[in-house]
Design an enzyme around this catalytic site. Structure first.
Site, PDB file in Angstrom:
ATOM      1  N   GLY A  83       0.821  -1.209   0.000  1.00 52.69           N
ATOM      2  CA  GLY A  83       0.000   0.000   0.000  1.00 52.69           C
ATOM      3  C   GLY A  83       0.853   1.257   0.000  1.00 52.69           C
ATOM      4  O   GLY A  83       0.519   2.249  -0.651  1.00 52.69           O
ATOM      5  N   GLY A 127      -2.423  -5.992  -0.129  1.00 55.29           N
ATOM      6  CA  GLY A 127      -2.799  -7.397   0.044  1.00 55.29           C
ATOM      7  C   GLY A 127      -2.958  -7.833   1.483  1.00 55.29           C
ATOM      8  O   GLY A 127      -3.936  -8.502   1.834  1.00 55.29           O
ATOM      9  N   CYS A 136       1.975   1.294  11.958  1.00 53.47           N
ATOM     10  CA  CYS A 136       3.298   1.708  11.515  1.00 53.47           C
ATOM     11  C   CYS A 136       3.977   2.623  12.518  1.00 53.47           C
ATOM     12  O   CYS A 136       5.171   2.797  12.494  1.00 53.47           O
ATOM     13  CB  CYS A 136       3.188   2.402  10.169  1.00 53.47           C
ATOM     14  SG  CYS A 136       2.392   1.360   8.989  1.00 53.47           S
ATOM     15  N   ASN A 151      -7.373   4.233   9.262  1.00 54.07           N
ATOM     16  CA  ASN A 151      -6.842   2.998   9.854  1.00 54.07           C
ATOM     17  C   ASN A 151      -6.966   2.962  11.374  1.00 54.07           C
ATOM     18  O   ASN A 151      -7.045   1.901  11.967  1.00 54.07           O
ATOM     19  CB  ASN A 151      -5.379   2.800   9.441  1.00 54.07           C
ATOM     20  CG  ASN A 151      -4.558   4.053   9.590  1.00 54.07           C
ATOM     21  OD1 ASN A 151      -4.877   5.097   9.009  1.00 54.07           O
ATOM     22  ND2 ASN A 151      -3.507   3.984  10.366  1.00 54.07           N
TER      23      ASN A 151
HETATM   24  N1  PLP Z   1      -2.592   3.266   4.190  1.00 52.39           N
HETATM   25  C1  PLP Z   1      -3.295   2.880   5.262  1.00 52.39           C
HETATM   26  C2  PLP Z   1      -4.588   3.569   5.552  1.00 52.39           C
HETATM   27  C3  PLP Z   1      -2.837   1.855   6.090  1.00 52.39           C
HETATM   28  O1  PLP Z   1      -3.546   1.481   7.144  1.00 52.39           O
HETATM   29  C4  PLP Z   1      -1.599   1.240   5.770  1.00 52.39           C
HETATM   30  C5  PLP Z   1      -1.037   0.207   6.657  1.00 52.39           C
HETATM   31  O2  PLP Z   1      -1.291   0.180   7.862  1.00 52.39           O
HETATM   32  C6  PLP Z   1      -0.912   1.664   4.627  1.00 52.39           C
HETATM   33  C7  PLP Z   1      -1.429   2.685   3.856  1.00 52.39           C
HETATM   34  C8  PLP Z   1       0.373   1.028   4.218  1.00 52.39           C
HETATM   35  O3  PLP Z   1       0.141  -0.232   3.628  1.00 52.39           O
HETATM   36  P1  PLP Z   1       1.327  -1.301   3.520  1.00 52.39           P
HETATM   37  O4  PLP Z   1       1.527  -1.829   4.914  1.00 52.39           O
HETATM   38  O5  PLP Z   1       0.819  -2.335   2.583  1.00 52.39           O
HETATM   39  O6  PLP Z   1       2.509  -0.592   3.013  1.00 52.39           O
END
Ligand code: PLP
Length: 386
Positions: A71, A199, A324, A150
């Protein structure tokens, strides 16, 4: 000990059917899909089948889907790709509650001279549409707004935002990483130009994502090299993971509605149980416009981290704030943007469920949590204990 996983907005369990679908692409069909020979040709067909499945889940044409590694890559590619395609002249508009995968590239563009506006949210986490309208009065812009948050699960009015951006002649990217597979997402009905998905948030493994780019939207790729993905993302395709993502999307398309009805009922049971057994708690975010699987709740006067450790000791996995940024004790930028009081921001916990959770797990958590809260409150310097 019990093993209750309520951290599905951080990552989900890969579905067994997904892992099974991936297996042959490690063992037998390991060819390069760009090769001219039969090893490659066999594999190419499966990549295209996966593309069609991803496209079908969001109402896109297969040719509008670009596979990425996650993402985060999709978000970075979208924002940079549109900004650069417009000659680096357009301003950038985003929100104050975006994931760092959107906030980060917007900050980078600001360093490169872009005018970046961050639109705030109200106490329920809803976007200030008047401020967005003001920002769009400046003319066309690159706009990036998340479909669903999120941390709180709050769903933005994507239809309305898209219409406003379109009327201003801009380009609209939405980070739908948390929305896809949980709520209806249909780019035929919704005026979004680019959309990111990941994914591992929908029961495929980590390491694969996709970016939808509406046909005709100007886009400059930032991953340069070979001609893969129709010149929109260089690099030999990660075939097993792409096949896994395709399978996960097919399963989501078939079962999302039924799964999420059940998940919402479990989430509501958990929420009602906590609110009745734990005093001084508050739900964060718009409860009417929220992902069906997410509950963000503040336990006043206690550190969220202490609750998480205590829950982990009894086998329950939850989270505080975004996956994150967990590990840092920085208070959530999302809750702060919503004006949640300091004592409640620090005591916030996110429970995020999936189709693999059960009522028994919810009831177990409801047994374990109240004594934990009681014990931590007794130790809290913010509470007058007798
Ligand atoms: N965007 C949102 C809203 C998310 O919750 C996340 C991951 O927590 C991401 C982007 C990043 O996705 P990825 O972990 O696949 O890089």
């Amino acid at each position: 000990m019990r093993n209750v996983y309520f951290d599905n907005n951080a990552t989900t369990q890969p579905a067994p059917e997904v892992l099974e679908a991936m297996q042959p692409f490690f063992r037998e069909w390991w060819g390069n899909p760009s090769s001219m020979h039969a090893f490659g040709g066999r594999v190419r067909g499966h990549v295209e089948e996966a593309r069609a499945r991803v496209a079908a889940l969001i109402g896109a044409e297969p040719s509008e889907i670009v596979f990425t590694s996650c993402g985060t890559e999709s978000d970075n590619a979208a924002i940079r790709g549109v900004f650069e395609a417009q000659g680096e002249k357009w301003p950038v508009i985003t929100s104050r509650v975006e994931h760092p995968a959107v906030h980060g590239p917007c900050c980078r563009l600001k360093e490169r001279g872009a005018r970046v506006t961050e639109i705030g949210v109200d106490g329920s986490g809803q976007l200030d549409l008047n401020r967005l309208a003001d920002a769009l009065r400046g003319g066309p812009a690159v706009v990036s707004m998340m479909w669903a948050n999120n941390e709180t699960g709050v769903i933005f009015p994507i239809q309305q935002i898209g219409e406003m951006v379109r009327a201003a002649g801009g380009v609209f990217h939405t980070d739908a990483v948390q929305a896809v597979g949980k709520i209806p997402v249909d780019v035929r009905q919704t005026p979004v130009d680019l959309l990111s998905l990941s994914g591992h948030k929908l029961h495929a493994p980590k390491g694969v994502g996709a970016l939808y780019i509406r046909k005709g939207v100007k886009f400059k790729p930032f991953m340069l090299g070979g001609h893969q993905e129709d010149n929109r993302r260089a690099g030999t395709e990660n075939v097993p993971y792409i096949v896994g993502l395709g399978k996960a999307c097919e399963m989501a398309a078939a079962h999302r509605e039924e799964d999420m009805r059940r998940v919402a009922a479990l989430r509501d049971r958990l929420e009602a149980g906590i609110l009745t057994t734990c005093p001084d708690t508050r739900v964060n975010g718009d409860r009417k416009n929220r992902l069906p699987n997410t509950l963000n709740i503040s336990f006043e006067f206690i550190e969220g981290e202490s609750i998480l450790y205590s829950l982990s000791d009894v086998g329950v996995a939850a989270s505080s704030g975004s996956a994150c940024t967990s590990g840092s004790l920085e208070p959530s930028h999302v809750l702060r943007a919503m004006g949640v009081p300091f004592t409640a921001v620090h005591g916030s916990v996110r429970f995020s469920l999936s189709r693999y959770n059960t009522q028994e797990e919810v009831d177990y958590t409801l047994e374990q949590l109240p004594p934990i809260i009681h014990r931590l409150r007794a130790l809290s310097p913010f509470v007058e204990n007798p």
